[in-house]
Design a protein around this motif. Structure first.
Motif, mmCIF file in Angstrom:
data_model
loop_
_atom_site.group_PDB
_atom_site.id
_atom_site.type_symbol
_atom_site.label_atom_id
_atom_site.label_comp_id
_atom_site.label_asym_id
_atom_site.label_seq_id
_atom_site.Cartn_x
_atom_site.Cartn_y
_atom_site.Cartn_z
ATOM 1 N N GLU A 15 0.834 -1.204 0.000
ATOM 2 C CA GLU A 15 0.000 0.000 0.000
ATOM 3 C C GLU A 15 0.869 1.255 0.000
ATOM 4 O O GLU A 15 0.538 2.242 -0.654
ATOM 5 N N TYR A 16 1.967 1.212 0.726
ATOM 6 C CA TYR A 16 2.883 2.352 0.764
ATOM 7 C C TYR A 16 3.455 2.613 -0.630
ATOM 8 O O TYR A 16 3.509 3.757 -1.082
ATOM 9 N N LEU A 17 3.867 1.544 -1.307
ATOM 10 C CA LEU A 17 4.445 1.677 -2.655
ATOM 11 C C LEU A 17 3.465 2.318 -3.638
ATOM 12 O O LEU A 17 3.871 3.021 -4.557
ATOM 13 N N HIS A 18 2.186 2.065 -3.449
ATOM 14 C CA HIS A 18 1.164 2.573 -4.370
ATOM 15 C C HIS A 18 0.468 3.820 -3.836
ATOM 16 O O HIS A 18 -0.580 4.207 -4.359
ATOM 17 N N ASP A 19 1.036 4.408 -2.790
ATOM 18 C CA ASP A 19 0.515 5.645 -2.208
ATOM 19 C C ASP A 19 -0.952 5.498 -1.809
ATOM 20 O O ASP A 19 -1.785 6.364 -2.096
ATOM 21 N N GLU A 20 -1.267 4.372 -1.144
ATOM 22 C CA GLU A 20 -2.639 4.080 -0.750
ATOM 23 C C GLU A 20 -2.856 4.191 0.763
ATOM 24 O O GLU A 20 -3.913 3.803 1.255
ATOM 25 N N LEU A 21 -1.875 4.699 1.489
ATOM 26 C CA LEU A 21 -2.007 4.843 2.937
ATOM 27 C C LEU A 21 -2.350 6.281 3.302
ATOM 28 O O LEU A 21 -2.021 7.211 2.557
ATOM 29 N N CYS A 22 -2.971 6.447 4.460
ATOM 30 C CA CYS A 22 -3.203 7.803 4.936
ATOM 31 C C CYS A 22 -1.846 8.436 5.242
ATOM 32 O O CYS A 22 -0.831 7.752 5.397
ATOM 33 N N GLY A 46 10.717 -3.682 -3.724
ATOM 34 C CA GLY A 46 9.342 -3.403 -4.140
ATOM 35 C C GLY A 46 9.262 -2.337 -5.211
ATOM 36 O O GLY A 46 8.485 -2.451 -6.157
ATOM 37 N N VAL A 47 10.085 -1.301 -5.077
ATOM 38 C CA VAL A 47 10.108 -0.229 -6.083
ATOM 39 C C VAL A 47 10.557 -0.786 -7.431
ATOM 40 O O VAL A 47 9.936 -0.523 -8.466
ATOM 41 N N VAL A 48 11.620 -1.571 -7.428
ATOM 42 C CA VAL A 48 12.145 -2.143 -8.678
ATOM 43 C C VAL A 48 11.102 -3.053 -9.317
ATOM 44 O O VAL A 48 10.858 -2.977 -10.528
ATOM 45 N N LEU A 49 10.453 -3.902 -8.523
ATOM 46 C CA LEU A 49 9.438 -4.806 -9.070
ATOM 47 C C LEU A 49 8.234 -4.036 -9.611
ATOM 48 O O LEU A 49 7.724 -4.351 -10.690
ATOM 49 N N THR A 50 7.798 -3.031 -8.882
ATOM 50 C CA THR A 50 6.663 -2.226 -9.329
ATOM 51 C C THR A 50 6.979 -1.537 -10.653
ATOM 52 O O THR A 50 6.156 -1.536 -11.582
ATOM 53 N N GLU A 51 8.176 -0.971 -10.761
ATOM 54 C CA GLU A 51 8.566 -0.310 -12.010
ATOM 55 C C GLU A 51 8.659 -1.303 -13.157
ATOM 56 O O GLU A 51 8.249 -0.999 -14.286
ATOM 57 N N ALA A 52 9.168 -2.512 -12.895
ATOM 58 C CA ALA A 52 9.279 -3.532 -13.946
ATOM 59 C C ALA A 52 7.896 -3.954 -14.440
ATOM 60 O O ALA A 52 7.680 -4.101 -15.648
ATOM 61 N N ALA A 56 6.351 -3.461 -18.182
ATOM 62 C CA ALA A 56 5.861 -4.622 -18.927
ATOM 63 C C ALA A 56 4.427 -4.415 -19.393
ATOM 64 O O ALA A 56 4.053 -4.875 -20.479
ATOM 65 N N CYS A 57 3.650 -3.718 -18.612
ATOM 66 C CA CYS A 57 2.253 -3.476 -18.986
ATOM 67 C C CYS A 57 2.139 -2.493 -20.144
ATOM 68 O O CYS A 57 1.117 -2.461 -20.833
ATOM 69 N N ARG A 58 3.149 -1.693 -20.360
ATOM 70 C CA ARG A 58 3.115 -0.726 -21.468
ATOM 71 C C ARG A 58 3.623 -1.342 -22.775
ATOM 72 O O ARG A 58 3.370 -0.804 -23.846
ATOM 73 N N GLU A 59 4.351 -2.453 -22.679
ATOM 74 C CA GLU A 59 4.928 -3.055 -23.875
ATOM 75 C C GLU A 59 3.882 -3.863 -24.626
ATOM 76 O O GLU A 59 2.957 -4.414 -24.039
#
Length: 81
Positions: A15-22, A46-52, A56-59
């Motif tokens: 949740e922190y990685l996706h800015d979903e926390l208060c 987590g940051v590296v995996l999220t960016e990867a 991948a979703c844009r390719e």
């Protein structure tokens, strides 16, 4: 603010990685990671995996590969009818 501890930081890392926390919870985790090498290391992973995953979703597959895969899928579907 109080240091939230590893258990909370690791449980809420996604949740922190996706800015979903208060704001307060995010600040607690940020403070904890500033003083905890283990949790800050997990955050970096987590940051590296999220960016990867985002990249991948844009390719998209090349058109000839897409056509080949779709043709093969249609072939397999017709064989199972």
């Amino acid at each position: 603010m109080t240091d939230c501890g590893c258990t909370k930081a690791k449980a809420e890392l996604e949740e922190y990685l996706h800015d979903e926390l208060c704001r307060e919870d995010a600040a607690d985790i940020r403070e904890h990671m500033a003083n905890c090498g283990d949790c800050s290391g997990e955050h970096e992973v987590g940051v590296v995996l999220t960016e990867a995953v985002q990249r991948a979703c844009r390719e998209t597959a090349p058109e000839d590969l897409r056509a080949t895969v779709l043709a093969r899928l249609r072939e397999l579907q017709s064989a199972h009818r």
